[in-house]
Design a protein around this motif. Sequence first.
Motif, PDB file in Angstrom:
ATOM      1  N   TYR A 202      68.732  25.625  29.892  1.00  0.00           N
ATOM      2  CA  TYR A 202      68.432  25.590  31.336  1.00  0.00           C
ATOM      3  C   TYR A 202      67.604  26.808  31.778  1.00  0.00           C
ATOM      4  O   TYR A 202      67.511  27.065  32.981  1.00  0.00           O
ATOM      5  N   ASN A 203      67.041  27.524  30.820  1.00  0.00           N
ATOM      6  CA  ASN A 203      66.158  28.656  31.132  1.00  0.00           C
ATOM      7  C   ASN A 203      66.822  29.597  32.153  1.00  0.00           C
ATOM      8  O   ASN A 203      66.222  29.967  33.162  1.00  0.00           O
ATOM      9  N   ILE A 204      68.052  29.956  31.861  1.00  0.00           N
ATOM     10  CA  ILE A 204      68.877  30.659  32.842  1.00  0.00           C
ATOM     11  C   ILE A 204      68.476  32.129  33.027  1.00  0.00           C
ATOM     12  O   ILE A 204      68.556  32.660  34.124  1.00  0.00           O
ATOM     13  N   ILE A 205      68.033  32.779  31.939  1.00  0.00           N
ATOM     14  CA  ILE A 205      67.645  34.192  32.073  1.00  0.00           C
ATOM     15  C   ILE A 205      66.183  34.360  31.674  1.00  0.00           C
ATOM     16  O   ILE A 205      65.777  33.910  30.605  1.00  0.00           O
ATOM     17  N   VAL A 206      65.416  34.997  32.557  1.00  0.00           N
ATOM     18  CA  VAL A 206      64.026  35.307  32.205  1.00  0.00           C
ATOM     19  C   VAL A 206      63.861  36.831  32.249  1.00  0.00           C
ATOM     20  O   VAL A 206      64.660  37.524  32.904  1.00  0.00           O
ATOM     21  N   PRO A 207      62.843  37.370  31.537  1.00  0.00           N
ATOM     22  CA  PRO A 207      62.704  38.824  31.475  1.00  0.00           C
ATOM     23  C   PRO A 207      62.648  39.449  32.876  1.00  0.00           C
ATOM     24  O   PRO A 207      61.983  38.921  33.766  1.00  0.00           O
ATOM     25  N   GLY A 208      63.375  40.549  33.023  1.00  0.00           N
ATOM     26  CA  GLY A 208      63.354  41.281  34.292  1.00  0.00           C
ATOM     27  C   GLY A 208      64.362  40.784  35.315  1.00  0.00           C
ATOM     28  O   GLY A 208      64.444  41.348  36.414  1.00  0.00           O
ATOM     29  N   ASP A 209      65.137  39.739  34.972  1.00  0.00           N
ATOM     30  CA  ASP A 209      66.138  39.253  35.930  1.00  0.00           C
ATOM     31  C   ASP A 209      67.129  40.358  36.260  1.00  0.00           C
ATOM     32  O   ASP A 209      67.545  41.127  35.392  1.00  0.00           O
ATOM     33  N   ARG A 210      67.508  40.408  37.535  1.00  0.00           N
ATOM     34  CA  ARG A 210      68.557  41.336  37.967  1.00  0.00           C
ATOM     35  C   ARG A 210      69.736  40.457  38.397  1.00  0.00           C
ATOM     36  O   ARG A 210      69.706  39.841  39.472  1.00  0.00           O
ATOM     37  N   ILE A 211      70.717  40.383  37.497  1.00  0.00           N
ATOM     38  CA  ILE A 211      71.799  39.405  37.655  1.00  0.00           C
ATOM     39  C   ILE A 211      73.035  40.053  38.265  1.00  0.00           C
ATOM     40  O   ILE A 211      73.519  41.068  37.753  1.00  0.00           O
ATOM     41  N   MET A 212      73.525  39.461  39.346  1.00  0.00           N
ATOM     42  CA  MET A 212      74.812  39.890  39.900  1.00  0.00           C
ATOM     43  C   MET A 212      75.857  38.842  39.513  1.00  0.00           C
ATOM     44  O   MET A 212      75.669  37.647  39.743  1.00  0.00           O
ATOM     45  N   ILE A 213      76.960  39.305  38.916  1.00  0.00           N
ATOM     46  CA  ILE A 213      78.044  38.391  38.520  1.00  0.00           C
ATOM     47  C   ILE A 213      79.042  38.291  39.675  1.00  0.00           C
ATOM     48  O   ILE A 213      79.491  39.311  40.201  1.00  0.00           O
ATOM     49  N   GLY A 214      79.370  37.073  40.051  1.00  0.00           N
ATOM     50  CA  GLY A 214      80.383  36.863  41.083  1.00  0.00           C
ATOM     51  C   GLY A 214      81.758  36.958  40.454  1.00  0.00           C
ATOM     52  O   GLY A 214      82.145  36.099  39.661  1.00  0.00           O
TER      53      GLY A 214
ATOM     54  N   PRO B  66      66.537  40.195  22.996  1.00  0.00           N
ATOM     55  CA  PRO B  66      65.226  40.814  23.184  1.00  0.00           C
ATOM     56  C   PRO B  66      64.735  40.656  24.625  1.00  0.00           C
ATOM     57  O   PRO B  66      63.831  41.383  25.060  1.00  0.00           O
ATOM     58  N   VAL B  67      65.336  39.708  25.357  1.00  0.00           N
ATOM     59  CA  VAL B  67      64.971  39.515  26.775  1.00  0.00           C
ATOM     60  C   VAL B  67      65.733  40.552  27.597  1.00  0.00           C
ATOM     61  O   VAL B  67      66.962  40.606  27.571  1.00  0.00           O
ATOM     62  N   LYS B  68      64.984  41.397  28.294  1.00  0.00           N
ATOM     63  CA  LYS B  68      65.637  42.489  29.036  1.00  0.00           C
ATOM     64  C   LYS B  68      66.047  42.024  30.438  1.00  0.00           C
ATOM     65  O   LYS B  68      65.238  41.425  31.158  1.00  0.00           O
ATOM     66  N   PHE B  69      67.291  42.286  30.786  1.00  0.00           N
ATOM     67  CA  PHE B  69      67.767  41.949  32.134  1.00  0.00           C
ATOM     68  C   PHE B  69      68.832  42.953  32.564  1.00  0.00           C
ATOM     69  O   PHE B  69      69.441  43.619  31.721  1.00  0.00           O
ATOM     70  N   ASP B  70      69.037  43.055  33.890  1.00  0.00           N
ATOM     71  CA  ASP B  70      70.027  43.987  34.450  1.00  0.00           C
ATOM     72  C   ASP B  70      71.288  43.237  34.879  1.00  0.00           C
ATOM     73  O   ASP B  70      71.196  42.068  35.244  1.00  0.00           O
TER      74      ASP B  70
ATOM     75  N   ASN C 241      68.230  39.191  41.899  1.00  0.00           N
ATOM     76  CA  ASN C 241      67.555  37.910  42.187  1.00  0.00           C
ATOM     77  C   ASN C 241      68.343  36.724  41.634  1.00  0.00           C
ATOM     78  O   ASN C 241      67.977  35.577  41.852  1.00  0.00           O
ATOM     79  N   VAL C 242      69.424  37.033  40.868  1.00  0.00           N
ATOM     80  CA  VAL C 242      70.209  35.959  40.254  1.00  0.00           C
ATOM     81  C   VAL C 242      71.697  36.212  40.535  1.00  0.00           C
ATOM     82  O   VAL C 242      72.165  37.353  40.450  1.00  0.00           O
ATOM     83  N   LEU C 243      72.401  35.134  40.848  1.00  0.00           N
ATOM     84  CA  LEU C 243      73.856  35.206  41.001  1.00  0.00           C
ATOM     85  C   LEU C 243      74.465  34.369  39.887  1.00  0.00           C
ATOM     86  O   LEU C 243      74.179  33.172  39.773  1.00  0.00           O
ATOM     87  N   ALA C 244      75.285  34.998  39.027  1.00  0.00           N
ATOM     88  CA  ALA C 244      75.911  34.268  37.913  1.00  0.00           C
ATOM     89  C   ALA C 244      77.373  33.984  38.253  1.00  0.00           C
ATOM     90  O   ALA C 244      78.123  34.899  38.615  1.00  0.00           O
ATOM     91  N   LEU C 245      77.755  32.711  38.150  1.00  0.00           N
ATOM     92  CA  LEU C 245      79.123  32.304  38.473  1.00  0.00           C
ATOM     93  C   LEU C 245      79.828  31.806  37.211  1.00  0.00           C
ATOM     94  O   LEU C 245      79.178  31.297  36.297  1.00  0.00           O
ATOM     95  N   GLY C 246      81.159  31.934  37.218  1.00  0.00           N
ATOM     96  CA  GLY C 246      81.918  31.648  35.991  1.00  0.00           C
ATOM     97  C   GLY C 246      82.401  30.211  35.860  1.00  0.00           C
ATOM     98  O   GLY C 246      83.380  29.967  35.154  1.00  0.00           O
ATOM     99  N   HIS C 247      81.748  29.252  36.519  1.00  0.00           N
ATOM    100  CA  HIS C 247      82.203  27.851  36.395  1.00  0.00           C
ATOM    101  C   HIS C 247      82.090  27.362  34.960  1.00  0.00           C
ATOM    102  O   HIS C 247      81.066  27.564  34.312  1.00  0.00           O
ATOM    103  N   HIS C 248      83.148  26.692  34.498  1.00  0.00           N
ATOM    104  CA  HIS C 248      83.155  26.156  33.127  1.00  0.00           C
ATOM    105  C   HIS C 248      83.086  24.636  33.163  1.00  0.00           C
ATOM    106  O   HIS C 248      82.952  24.025  34.238  1.00  0.00           O
ATOM    107  N   LYS C 249      83.219  24.047  31.979  1.00  0.00           N
ATOM    108  CA  LYS C 249      83.069  22.597  31.842  1.00  0.00           C
ATOM    109  C   LYS C 249      84.105  21.826  32.683  1.00  0.00           C
ATOM    110  O   LYS C 249      83.770  20.845  33.353  1.00  0.00           O
ATOM    111  N   ASP C 250      85.356  22.292  32.674  1.00  0.00           N
ATOM    112  CA  ASP C 250      86.398  21.601  33.440  1.00  0.00           C
ATOM    113  C   ASP C 250      86.075  21.639  34.935  1.00  0.00           C
ATOM    114  O   ASP C 250      86.265  20.649  35.640  1.00  0.00           O
ATOM    115  N   ASP C 251      85.585  22.803  35.416  1.00  0.00           N
ATOM    116  CA  ASP C 251      85.204  22.902  36.839  1.00  0.00           C
ATOM    117  C   ASP C 251      84.147  21.863  37.176  1.00  0.00           C
ATOM    118  O   ASP C 251      84.216  21.198  38.209  1.00  0.00           O
TER     119      ASP C 251
END
Length: 230
Positions: free
Chosen positions: A11-23, A45-49, A119-129
């Motif tokens: 799903y092309n979830i992370i691209v170089p330079g992404d600044r990811i905030m985990i919920g 090798p893909v750099k992200f924060d 620029n990205v919000l990462a959520l912990g939803h799994h398969k059951d959710d």
Amino acid sequence: MRFMGETIRDYNIIVPGDRIMIGLSGGKDSLILSLALATLRKRSPVKFDLSSCLVNQTGGEMDISEIQTFMDILGIPLFYLEHPTYSIMEKRAERSPCSLCANLRRGILAWQAQQKGANVLALGHHKDDAVETVLLNLFYGGRFKCYQPNMVMSRTGIKVVRPLVNIEERRIALEATRLELPVANSCCPYSDKSKRNSAKKILGEIEKEIPEIKSNIIHALKNILKDDVW
Ligand code: SF4
């Protein structure tokens, strides 16, 4: 790591330079997600924060010291916010409190991501959710649908991603126990009586007869044929 890696690639979830905030909720899913993304950050090798945000929705006190220590070990900055979600839900007496709760939480997290330059919000939803969401939409909304593993929120432009969406909850629970993660107990007053909890029970019953039910529902989400629509 392998299942998460496949989802990130598909799903092309992370691209170089992404600044990811985990919920963060303090539960097992968001802690496993934090650990997995911190591990990926070292290897990839893909750099992200990475940063994280914990929203205390109870309106009361919350001891976050163990989670703070865990995030410090991972090298992920933690932001903490308080929001009286549960009292708002009580006043509004919604038919489906979980949907209001999830919308409020996502909105708060997206706003916080914007404030902190993510620029990205990462959520912990799994398969059951995801499968439970399909059932809830089907049973109560009359639609066959689920959130996407990678989608952009139209109001904020924040990308919302769900890297664990192909991993079963029981695997995450086993891993969190094995690694002795500092999992906080849910203090949600709705968790036992929510429609989501009923969907979980129904799913558990169906699974006894059809062990591959969750994978089949996820497969159906990816393969809705135009000719099958009435
Ligand atoms: S179970 Fe509680 S915390 Fe979870 S979505 Fe529903 S209302 Fe929110």
